[in-house]
Design a protein around this motif. Structure first.
Motif, PDB file in Angstrom:
ATOM      1  N   ALA A  32       0.770  -1.316  -0.447  1.00 12.08           N
ATOM      2  CA  ALA A  32       0.204  -0.204  -0.452  1.00 12.08           C
ATOM      3  C   ALA A  32       1.108   1.218  -0.263  1.00 12.08           C
ATOM      4  CB  ALA A  32      -1.139   0.240   0.955  1.00 12.08           C
ATOM      5  N   GLN A  33       1.347   1.486   0.478  1.00 10.87           N
ATOM      6  CA  GLN A  33       2.891   2.511   0.627  1.00 10.87           C
ATOM      7  C   GLN A  33       3.909   2.774  -0.436  1.00 10.87           C
ATOM      8  OE1 GLN A  33       5.307   1.580   3.881  1.00 10.87           O
ATOM      9  NE2 GLN A  33       4.176   2.585   5.525  1.00 10.87           N
ATOM     10  N   ILE A  34       4.330   1.552  -1.202  1.00 11.15           N
ATOM     11  CA  ILE A  34       4.071   1.253  -2.775  1.00 11.15           C
ATOM     12  C   ILE A  34       4.042   1.915  -3.234  1.00 11.15           C
ATOM     13  CG2 ILE A  34       5.856   0.351  -4.499  1.00 11.15           C
ATOM     14  CD1 ILE A  34       6.412  -1.250  -2.391  1.00 11.15           C
ATOM     15  N   VAL A  35       2.463   1.902  -3.046  1.00  8.71           N
ATOM     16  CA  VAL A  35       1.449   1.874  -4.316  1.00  8.71           C
ATOM     17  C   VAL A  35       1.237   4.100  -4.617  1.00  8.71           C
ATOM     18  CG1 VAL A  35      -1.083   1.608  -5.007  1.00  8.71           C
ATOM     19  CG2 VAL A  35       0.112   0.126  -5.014  1.00  8.71           C
ATOM     20  N   LEU A  36       1.103   3.746  -3.249  1.00  8.00           N
ATOM     21  CA  LEU A  36       1.089   5.797  -2.312  1.00  8.00           C
ATOM     22  C   LEU A  36       1.979   6.659  -2.940  1.00  8.00           C
ATOM     23  CD1 LEU A  36      -0.161   5.494   0.794  1.00  8.00           C
ATOM     24  CD2 LEU A  36      -1.948   6.133  -1.541  1.00  8.00           C
ATOM     25  N   SER A  37       3.454   5.828  -3.221  1.00  8.95           N
ATOM     26  CA  SER A  37       4.178   6.585  -4.123  1.00  8.95           C
ATOM     27  C   SER A  37       4.713   6.838  -5.089  1.00  8.95           C
ATOM     28  CB  SER A  37       5.509   5.967  -2.780  1.00  8.95           C
ATOM     29  OG  SER A  37       7.158   6.728  -3.878  1.00  8.95           O
ATOM     30  N   LEU A  38       4.267   5.250  -5.455  1.00  7.82           N
ATOM     31  CA  LEU A  38       3.972   5.253  -7.413  1.00  7.82           C
ATOM     32  C   LEU A  38       2.890   6.365  -7.630  1.00  7.82           C
ATOM     33  CD1 LEU A  38       4.775   1.910  -7.909  1.00  7.82           C
ATOM     34  CD2 LEU A  38       6.314   3.010  -8.517  1.00  7.82           C
ATOM     35  N   HIS A  71       4.407   9.990  -7.628  1.00  7.17           N
ATOM     36  CA  HIS A  71       4.666   9.624  -9.087  1.00  7.17           C
ATOM     37  C   HIS A  71       4.202  10.114 -10.912  1.00  7.17           C
ATOM     38  CE1 HIS A  71       8.232   9.320  -6.574  1.00  7.17           C
ATOM     39  NE2 HIS A  71       9.372   8.760  -6.562  1.00  7.17           N
ATOM     40  N   TYR A  72       3.080   8.723 -10.734  1.00 12.55           N
ATOM     41  CA  TYR A  72       3.121   8.867 -11.238  1.00 12.55           C
ATOM     42  C   TYR A  72       2.055   9.849 -12.181  1.00 12.55           C
ATOM     43  CZ  TYR A  72      -0.815   7.098 -15.558  1.00 12.55           C
ATOM     44  OH  TYR A  72      -1.314   7.589 -16.478  1.00 12.55           O
ATOM     45  N   ASP A  73       1.679  11.105 -10.890  1.00 16.13           N
ATOM     46  CA  ASP A  73       0.885  12.531 -11.218  1.00 16.13           C
ATOM     47  C   ASP A  73       1.585  13.370 -11.757  1.00 16.13           C
ATOM     48  OD1 ASP A  73      -1.460  11.041  -9.701  1.00 16.13           O
ATOM     49  OD2 ASP A  73      -0.996  11.744  -7.829  1.00 16.13           O
ATOM     50  N   SER A 100       5.822   2.690 -17.603  1.00 18.99           N
ATOM     51  CA  SER A 100       5.626   1.906 -17.201  1.00 18.99           C
ATOM     52  C   SER A 100       5.497   2.048 -15.214  1.00 18.99           C
ATOM     53  CB  SER A 100       7.604   2.429 -16.860  1.00 18.99           C
ATOM     54  OG  SER A 100       8.036   2.858 -16.281  1.00 18.99           O
ATOM     55  N   ILE A 101       4.973   3.281 -14.596  1.00 18.17           N
ATOM     56  CA  ILE A 101       4.930   2.648 -13.522  1.00 18.17           C
ATOM     57  C   ILE A 101       3.493   2.813 -13.374  1.00 18.17           C
ATOM     58  CG2 ILE A 101       3.719   5.013 -12.300  1.00 18.17           C
ATOM     59  CD1 ILE A 101       6.007   6.337 -12.276  1.00 18.17           C
TER      60      ILE A 101
END
Length: 131
Positions: free
Chosen positions: A30-36, A39-41, A47-48
């Motif tokens: 969940a933390q990785i998804v929030l971080s990605l 980055h995607y925004d 790739s993201i």
């Protein structure tokens, strides 16, 4: 065939530890998804987005792993209750069902780990290709 009340109780410690491990996996992803997502925004790279989709699948699998793990524990408690009430056959069937749920949970866990390893190997292959 006889089943003693202590036998289903053996699953409690193992299932509790497994559920704790599943919860830790869930929180990490969940933390990785929030971080990605952040980055995607900022930079809309494909790739993201693919990584987020992969992690979304893994989160779904973890939810099912947890579901079957909790169901295992739930059925074990009912098996113990039936054995306490001297309903031997029902207790045996409930305990067998709890073991099946545990196997399903572990099988899904293996599937989720396989997806994780594949994703990590893709990241490593990018590093190897650059050399």
């Amino acid at each position: 065939m006889t089943l003693h009340i202590e036998t289903p109780a053996l699953l409690f410690s193992a299932t509790s530890l497994i559920l704790l491990a599943y919860t830790n996996r869930f929180l990490t992803i969940a933390q990785i998804v929030l971080s990605l997502k952040k980055h995607y925004d900022e930079q809309h790279t494909k790739s993201i987005l693919l990584q987020i989709k992969n992690l979304n699948l893994r989160l779904s699998l973890i939810r099912y792993m947890q579901l079957f793990g909790v169901l295992c524990l739930f059925l074990s408690v009912f098996a113990m209750l039936c054995l306490f009430l001297e309903l031997q056959m029902i207790g045996i069937y409930l305990f067998a069902s709890s073991l099946l749920c545990l196997l399903i949970s572990l099988g899904i866990s293996f599937w989720e780990i396989s997806i994780s390893v594949t994703a990590l190997r893709l990241h490593l292959s990018d590093l190897i290709d650059e050399k």
